[in-house]
Design an enzyme around this catalytic site. Structure first.
Site, mmCIF file in Angstrom:
data_model
loop_
_atom_site.group_PDB
_atom_site.id
_atom_site.type_symbol
_atom_site.label_atom_id
_atom_site.label_comp_id
_atom_site.label_asym_id
_atom_site.label_seq_id
_atom_site.Cartn_x
_atom_site.Cartn_y
_atom_site.Cartn_z
ATOM 1 N N ASP A 89 -18.398 -6.861 -17.897
ATOM 2 C CA ASP A 89 -16.976 -6.678 -17.638
ATOM 3 C C ASP A 89 -16.325 -7.958 -17.133
ATOM 4 O O ASP A 89 -15.157 -8.235 -17.425
ATOM 5 C CB ASP A 89 -16.772 -5.559 -16.618
ATOM 6 C CG ASP A 89 -17.055 -4.185 -17.203
ATOM 7 O OD1 ASP A 89 -17.244 -4.092 -18.434
ATOM 8 O OD2 ASP A 89 -17.092 -3.205 -16.442
ATOM 9 N N GLY A 90 -17.079 -8.766 -16.384
ATOM 10 C CA GLY A 90 -16.533 -10.026 -15.901
ATOM 11 C C GLY A 90 -16.148 -10.958 -17.037
ATOM 12 O O GLY A 90 -15.142 -11.679 -16.952
ATOM 13 N N ASN A 163 -7.491 -6.005 -13.872
ATOM 14 C CA ASN A 163 -8.027 -5.027 -12.923
ATOM 15 C C ASN A 163 -7.200 -4.902 -11.651
ATOM 16 O O ASN A 163 -6.601 -3.860 -11.392
ATOM 17 C CB ASN A 163 -9.469 -5.389 -12.536
ATOM 18 C CG ASN A 163 -10.494 -4.644 -13.349
ATOM 19 O OD1 ASN A 163 -10.167 -3.943 -14.298
ATOM 20 N ND2 ASN A 163 -11.756 -4.808 -12.994
ATOM 21 N N ARG A 191 -3.338 -2.248 8.369
ATOM 22 C CA ARG A 191 -4.266 -2.984 9.224
ATOM 23 C C ARG A 191 -5.684 -2.545 8.868
ATOM 24 O O ARG A 191 -5.970 -1.355 8.742
ATOM 25 C CB ARG A 191 -3.990 -2.729 10.709
ATOM 26 C CG ARG A 191 -2.608 -3.177 11.166
ATOM 27 C CD ARG A 191 -2.473 -3.082 12.678
ATOM 28 N NE ARG A 191 -3.252 -4.130 13.337
ATOM 29 C CZ ARG A 191 -4.093 -3.927 14.345
ATOM 30 N NH1 ARG A 191 -4.302 -2.691 14.778
ATOM 31 N NH2 ARG A 191 -4.740 -4.924 14.899
ATOM 32 N N ASP A 193 -9.483 -4.228 6.754
ATOM 33 C CA ASP A 193 -10.183 -5.339 6.115
ATOM 34 C C ASP A 193 -9.408 -5.927 4.945
ATOM 35 O O ASP A 193 -9.761 -7.001 4.442
ATOM 36 C CB ASP A 193 -11.556 -4.884 5.618
ATOM 37 C CG ASP A 193 -12.551 -4.710 6.753
ATOM 38 O OD1 ASP A 193 -12.215 -5.071 7.895
ATOM 39 O OD2 ASP A 193 -13.662 -4.210 6.498
ATOM 40 N N VAL A 201 -6.647 0.475 -15.306
ATOM 41 C CA VAL A 201 -7.997 0.020 -15.645
ATOM 42 C C VAL A 201 -8.767 -0.332 -14.381
ATOM 43 O O VAL A 201 -9.929 0.033 -14.209
ATOM 44 C CB VAL A 201 -7.938 -1.194 -16.594
ATOM 45 C CG1 VAL A 201 -9.330 -1.776 -16.817
ATOM 46 C CG2 VAL A 201 -7.338 -0.788 -17.924
ATOM 47 N N THR A 204 -10.847 2.196 -11.613
ATOM 48 C CA THR A 204 -12.260 2.591 -11.647
ATOM 49 C C THR A 204 -13.179 1.459 -11.193
ATOM 50 O O THR A 204 -14.392 1.555 -11.363
ATOM 51 C CB THR A 204 -12.660 3.039 -13.065
ATOM 52 O OG1 THR A 204 -12.330 1.996 -14.004
ATOM 53 C CG2 THR A 204 -11.936 4.321 -13.458
ATOM 54 N N ALA A 205 -12.607 0.400 -10.612
ATOM 55 C CA ALA A 205 -13.412 -0.730 -10.157
ATOM 56 C C ALA A 205 -13.457 -0.747 -8.628
ATOM 57 O O ALA A 205 -13.871 0.215 -7.999
ATOM 58 C CB ALA A 205 -12.854 -2.031 -10.740
ATOM 59 N N LEU A 208 -11.832 2.255 -6.706
ATOM 60 C CA LEU A 208 -12.606 3.500 -6.688
ATOM 61 C C LEU A 208 -13.704 3.434 -5.626
ATOM 62 O O LEU A 208 -13.941 4.417 -4.899
ATOM 63 C CB LEU A 208 -13.216 3.756 -8.063
ATOM 64 C CG LEU A 208 -14.025 5.045 -8.229
ATOM 65 C CD1 LEU A 208 -13.164 6.269 -7.993
ATOM 66 C CD2 LEU A 208 -14.665 5.109 -9.613
#
Length: 315
Positions: A89-90, A163, A191, A193, A201, A204-205, A208
């Site tokens: 995917d990358g 993405n 507030r 991280d 698209v 789901t990365a 999710l």
């Protein structure tokens, strides 16, 4: 093949599928031109490309327009009808940026691990070569993201993403505060991280994994997902794809990063502005017969499967 639209305004809905299927008896004067792209630094990619090259050259109705396994060549004017992207995917996400505003439809062939965008195995792709030669496929025009970074100490920069855009803490990883405005209206300050803004698209990365919802590819929406929120009331938000989203890091001396599609990192400081809109044009992905978004969810993510040891409902 022509693009769905030459110009897409912020409020104009674009068709998410463009059917290219033709009757099987129809004869095509010219073969479908395929360009193979991939990450040539990986041995498994080069091996798979050799196999796909032989299969394409042996198949009637398709023609190999070329092979480009470089990492930084200009892909904005490829002499092909479809691009076959071999990798994970990358590699597909990297291809999106390299094609810029002149993308051609992409078929993703997985030579990595999971492969959600690159969802076809090399063997499955070869089995579908006849479908490609007979134009038995559809194209999903996936919503992209245009991300503008306006810095208090440098030039304004623009990025294209498929993405997500993530603002997150940088070392020394302190709690960060990020203000969000939508269409000029202040919404809230997050507030924690960090904060994810994802396309359908991208839902789901990373989003999710952080507890965000799944959006179908034709949703025309953005999802905003907090990362490890400091307050339990800060939950994911889904809003329209035609709107403008502005994120402003707050707090002097707190190091932050903007991460585009998990690959491009831009340092941020307090009062920089990150403006996100729907991108133009969309990114065209090929869907072959028997392959769909929900099938990929089931096959790749185990969506809807019963836990180990649970045999499902009793008959």
């Amino acid at each position: 093949m022509s693009d769905v639209a030459d110009e897409v305004g912020p409020g104009l809905e674009i068709p998410m599928e463009k059917a290219l299927a033709e009757p099987a008896s129809h004869s095509f004067a010219l073969p479908l031109r395929l360009m193979i792209l991939g990450n040539g630094t990986r041995d498994e990619v080069r091996t798979q490309v050799e196999v796909l090259t032989r299969e394409i050259e042996a198949c009637g109705g398709v023609a190999l327009a070329g092979v480009d396994l470089s990492a930084d060549s200009d892909l904005s004017s490829l002499p092909a009808d479809l691009a076959v992207v071999v990798g994970g995917d990358g590699t597909v996400l990297h291809t999106v940026r390299r094609m810029g505003v002149y993308p051609i439809p992409v078929v993703g062939v997985n030579a990595g691990r999971l492969g959600f965008l690159a969802d076809l195995t090399p063997a499955t792709f070869c089995l579908h070569l006849a479908d490609l030669s007979e134009r038995r496929f559809t194209i999903e025009n996936l919503m992209t993201m245009a991300c503008t970074v306006t810095s208090t100490r440098g030039p304004t920069r623009e990025f294209r993403a498929l993405n997500d855009a993530v603002i997150r803490a940088a070392p020394y990883f302190r709690i960060v505060e990020i203000g969000l405005s939508i269409d000029g209206e202040s919404v809230m300050s997050y507030r924690g991280d960090g904060l994810i803004v994802a396309t359908p698209v991208g839902s789901t990365a990373h989003s999710l994994s952080a507890g965000g919802p799944i959006l179908p590819p034709n949703a025309h929406m953005f999802v905003i997902t907090p990362l490890c929120s400091h307050t339990l009331t800060q939950r994911p938000l889904v809003d329209g794809g035609h709107k403008t989203y502005e994120l402003v890091p707050q707090g002097e001396g707190v190091a932050m990063l903007l991460v585009i599609d998990g690959q491009v990192q831009i340092p941020l400081q307090a009062d920089d502005r990150v403006t996100i809109r729907r991108g133009n044009p969309p990114f065209p992905m090929v869907r072959l017969p028997g392959h769909s978004f929900y099938r990929t969810l089931r096959d790749k993510l185990g969506w809807g499967a019963y836990p180990a040891g649970d045999r499902g409902p009793r008959s």
